[in-house]
Structure formats: structure tokens, C-alpha cells
Design a protein around this motif. Structure first.
Motif, PDB file in Angstrom:
ATOM      1  N   GLU A  50       2.816  16.587 -12.147  1.00 44.34           N
ATOM      2  CA  GLU A  50       2.602  17.372 -10.932  1.00 44.34           C
ATOM      3  C   GLU A  50       1.438  18.310 -11.192  1.00 44.34           C
ATOM      4  O   GLU A  50       1.559  19.264 -11.970  1.00 44.34           O
ATOM      5  CB  GLU A  50       3.872  18.147 -10.562  1.00 44.34           C
ATOM      6  CG  GLU A  50       3.719  19.077  -9.393  1.00 44.34           C
ATOM      7  CD  GLU A  50       3.054  18.417  -8.196  1.00 44.34           C
ATOM      8  OE1 GLU A  50       1.977  18.919  -7.797  1.00 44.34           O
ATOM      9  OE2 GLU A  50       3.587  17.418  -7.676  1.00 44.34           O
ATOM     10  N   CYS A  81      -3.409   9.726 -12.994  1.00 44.15           N
ATOM     11  CA  CYS A  81      -2.691  10.211 -11.814  1.00 44.15           C
ATOM     12  C   CYS A  81      -2.926  11.717 -11.651  1.00 44.15           C
ATOM     13  O   CYS A  81      -4.023  12.135 -11.304  1.00 44.15           O
ATOM     14  CB  CYS A  81      -1.222   9.837 -11.896  1.00 44.15           C
ATOM     15  SG  CYS A  81      -0.357   9.951 -10.300  1.00 44.15           S
ATOM     16  N   ASN A 111      -2.010  12.918  -3.480  1.00 45.55           N
ATOM     17  CA  ASN A 111      -0.946  12.130  -2.832  1.00 45.55           C
ATOM     18  C   ASN A 111      -1.502  11.201  -1.754  1.00 45.55           C
ATOM     19  O   ASN A 111      -0.891  10.989  -0.707  1.00 45.55           O
ATOM     20  CB  ASN A 111       0.118  13.047  -2.216  1.00 45.55           C
ATOM     21  CG  ASN A 111       0.867  13.858  -3.257  1.00 45.55           C
ATOM     22  OD1 ASN A 111       0.896  13.501  -4.428  1.00 45.55           O
ATOM     23  ND2 ASN A 111       1.459  14.957  -2.838  1.00 45.55           N
ATOM     24  N   ARG A 115       4.102   9.270  -0.311  1.00 46.74           N
ATOM     25  CA  ARG A 115       5.156   9.936  -1.062  1.00 46.74           C
ATOM     26  C   ARG A 115       5.752   9.019  -2.127  1.00 46.74           C
ATOM     27  O   ARG A 115       5.313   7.887  -2.296  1.00 46.74           O
ATOM     28  CB  ARG A 115       6.253  10.407  -0.096  1.00 46.74           C
ATOM     29  CG  ARG A 115       5.772  11.400   0.961  1.00 46.74           C
ATOM     30  CD  ARG A 115       6.848  11.659   1.985  1.00 46.74           C
ATOM     31  NE  ARG A 115       7.197  10.433   2.725  1.00 46.74           N
ATOM     32  CZ  ARG A 115       8.268  10.315   3.498  1.00 46.74           C
ATOM     33  NH1 ARG A 115       9.115  11.322   3.628  1.00 46.74           N
ATOM     34  NH2 ARG A 115       8.503   9.188   4.137  1.00 46.74           N
ATOM     35  N   GLN A 116       6.754   9.510  -2.831  1.00 46.64           N
ATOM     36  CA  GLN A 116       7.402   8.739  -3.894  1.00 46.64           C
ATOM     37  C   GLN A 116       7.883   7.378  -3.384  1.00 46.64           C
ATOM     38  O   GLN A 116       7.754   6.373  -4.077  1.00 46.64           O
ATOM     39  CB  GLN A 116       8.589   9.538  -4.444  1.00 46.64           C
ATOM     40  CG  GLN A 116       9.219   8.961  -5.699  1.00 46.64           C
ATOM     41  CD  GLN A 116       8.567   9.488  -6.968  1.00 46.64           C
ATOM     42  OE1 GLN A 116       7.748  10.395  -6.918  1.00 46.64           O
ATOM     43  NE2 GLN A 116       8.929   8.909  -8.096  1.00 46.64           N
ATOM     44  N   ASP A 118       6.575   5.535  -1.318  1.00 50.01           N
ATOM     45  CA  ASP A 118       5.442   4.647  -1.072  1.00 50.01           C
ATOM     46  C   ASP A 118       4.820   4.141  -2.369  1.00 50.01           C
ATOM     47  O   ASP A 118       3.750   3.529  -2.341  1.00 50.01           O
ATOM     48  CB  ASP A 118       4.373   5.389  -0.252  1.00 50.01           C
ATOM     49  CG  ASP A 118       4.896   5.831   1.104  1.00 50.01           C
ATOM     50  OD1 ASP A 118       5.481   4.990   1.808  1.00 50.01           O
ATOM     51  OD2 ASP A 118       4.737   7.020   1.449  1.00 50.01           O
ATOM     52  N   SER A 119       5.463   4.391  -3.492  1.00 51.84           N
ATOM     53  CA  SER A 119       4.958   3.903  -4.772  1.00 51.84           C
ATOM     54  C   SER A 119       4.874   2.380  -4.757  1.00 51.84           C
ATOM     55  O   SER A 119       5.675   1.700  -4.103  1.00 51.84           O
ATOM     56  CB  SER A 119       5.874   4.358  -5.910  1.00 51.84           C
ATOM     57  OG  SER A 119       5.963   5.769  -5.954  1.00 51.84           O
ATOM     58  N   ARG A 139       2.936   8.341  -6.143  1.00 51.11           N
ATOM     59  CA  ARG A 139       2.378   9.533  -5.489  1.00 51.11           C
ATOM     60  C   ARG A 139       0.938   9.746  -5.943  1.00 51.11           C
ATOM     61  O   ARG A 139       0.526  10.858  -6.291  1.00 51.11           O
ATOM     62  CB  ARG A 139       3.227  10.771  -5.787  1.00 51.11           C
ATOM     63  CG  ARG A 139       4.626  10.718  -5.228  1.00 51.11           C
ATOM     64  CD  ARG A 139       5.408  11.974  -5.593  1.00 51.11           C
ATOM     65  NE  ARG A 139       4.788  13.161  -5.030  1.00 51.11           N
ATOM     66  CZ  ARG A 139       4.946  14.398  -5.509  1.00 51.11           C
ATOM     67  NH1 ARG A 139       5.700  14.592  -6.576  1.00 51.11           N
ATOM     68  NH2 ARG A 139       4.366  15.427  -4.933  1.00 51.11           N
TER      69      ARG A 139
END
Length: 207
Positions: A50, A81, A111, A115-116, A118-119, A139
Motif C-alpha cells: 500500500e 506495483c 489503482n 479494486r481487489q 478486479d485483480s 489493485r
């Protein structure tokens, strides 16, 4: 020949997977949380995680400026990432007041792929490898603009309007770049057993 010492930013993120990948290639690996650890390394990996938490913790621990200094001085660095965001000079859709370590002359969208939930995974062709890289996007950001000294290594097609699959609604989004000794990917190359990107980074360290 002495193995390079590679630091992995260890205040937050996918540290263990990068450590294992680098050790499998023969590197000596140091978890970096303090400035004295950063000063020992020949190269640095900033993992996924993050990005807002990473910069906050770097500020709290008083090491953000040290990371900026070493990267600006030419420390080979590989960001994946969230690590790509941390290396970017400019962010779109960042948190209010979000800063980075910088060094990479790119604009990234945080992003960007969603979102998660949509990985996704994809076989991504690279200019540097004969075969595609199996890429895991979680993400993930993408690169929207690159400076003149940035080499684009890989892009993926993105449907701009989910309601149509027409060719004119697709655009390529940049997901891997290199600028001198800086390397960055939108995805997580530490997932799986393909070590080509980590090897490419170690080659940059040895240059």
C-alpha cells in the motif's frame, strides 16, 4: 565474484516473496527499515503493498529522505506495483498530499485497473524477453506518461468502455518501464517461479 547485497524495503508490503526470489538467484538480501541498512546495499527492491502506508511509515521512521537521496544518487532500484508508485515522480488519483521517493520520470495512475476484486492474470509480452511474462495484477497502477529517457518494456491492452469490445475502444497501457538503473512493473513478478525480471534487475546492479 562477490554477490551483490540487495535491500528490500521492509516497512510494509510483500517482502518475503522478493527475498526468496533474490536469494534463489544468489543475492545477499537485507531487510531495510533503517538508514544504516539502506547504506549497506548495492540495490533496492520496493515491493507491492500500500503506497500510502509505505510513505507514511517511511516518514514516521525518518527514512524517507534517505531513500530519496540514495535513489537520486543512482542506487539501482526495482519497484513492483506499489513500488512503481513509490518510484514515480507524478501520481494521478493519489491520496491527498501523497508523496513518493521519486526518481522515475513517469506519471502513474494509482489503482488504475480497479479494486481487489478486479485483480487478474495475463501473459504479457516484453521487449527484453523472447517469451511472455505471466503477470499477476492486484489493485495495480499503470503508467500514463513517460519522460524521454524512459524505456517502455511492456504494455497490455485495456478495454476503455466495458460495454463494447470494439477495437477502437481498446488502448495499450504501460505496465513495465526502465530508466537507467531504475526498473518498475505494475504487477507482482515475485509471485510464481519466473525469475527473469529479478535477474534483469540484478544485471542492472552489476552494470
Amino acid at each position: 565474484m562477490t554477490s551483490p547485497t540487495i535491500g528490500v524495503f521492509a516497512l510494509q508490503g510483500d517482502v518475503r516473496e522478493h527475498v526468496q526470489a533474490l536469494q534463489a538467484l544468489g543475492a545477499d538480501v537485507v531487510a531495510v527499515r533503517r538508514e544504516e541498512e539502506l547504506d549497506r546495499v548495492d540495490g533496492l527492491v520496493i515491493p507491492g503493498g500500500e503506497s500510502t502506508t509505505m510513505i507514511k511509515l517511511a516518514d514516521v521512521f525518518g527514512v524517507a529522505d534517505a531513500f530519496r537521496r540514495r535513489i537520486s544518487e543512482g542506487l539501482p532500484t526495482f519497484g513492483t506495483c506499489a513500488g512503481m508508485i513509490m518510484l514515480a515522480d507524478r501520481i494521478v488519483d493519489g491520496a491527498d498530499g501523497q508523496t513518493t521517493f521519486g526518481g522515475l520520470d513517469v506519471t502513474v495512475r494509482r489503482n488504475a485497473f480497479g479494486r481487489q476484486v478486479d485483480s487478474f492474470e495475463a501473459q504479457v509480452p516484453f521487449t527484453t524477453f523472447p517469451d511472455p511474462v505471466h503477470a499477476v495484477f492486484i489493485r495495480a497502477p499503470w503508467v500514463e506518461q513517460v519522460g524521454p529517457d524512459v524505456e517502455v518494456l511492456a504494455s497490455v491492452p485495456v478495454v476503455l468502455d466495458a460495454a463494447t469490445d470494439d477495437d477502437d475502444e481498446r488502448a495499450d497501457r504501460i505496465v513495465a518501464v526502465r530508466q537507467g538503473a531504475l526498473l518498475a512493473t505494475s504487477f507482482h513478478p515475485e509471485v510464481g517461479d519466473d525469475l527473469r525480471l529479478h535477474r534483469l534487475f540484478l544485471d542492472l546492479v552489476d552494470m
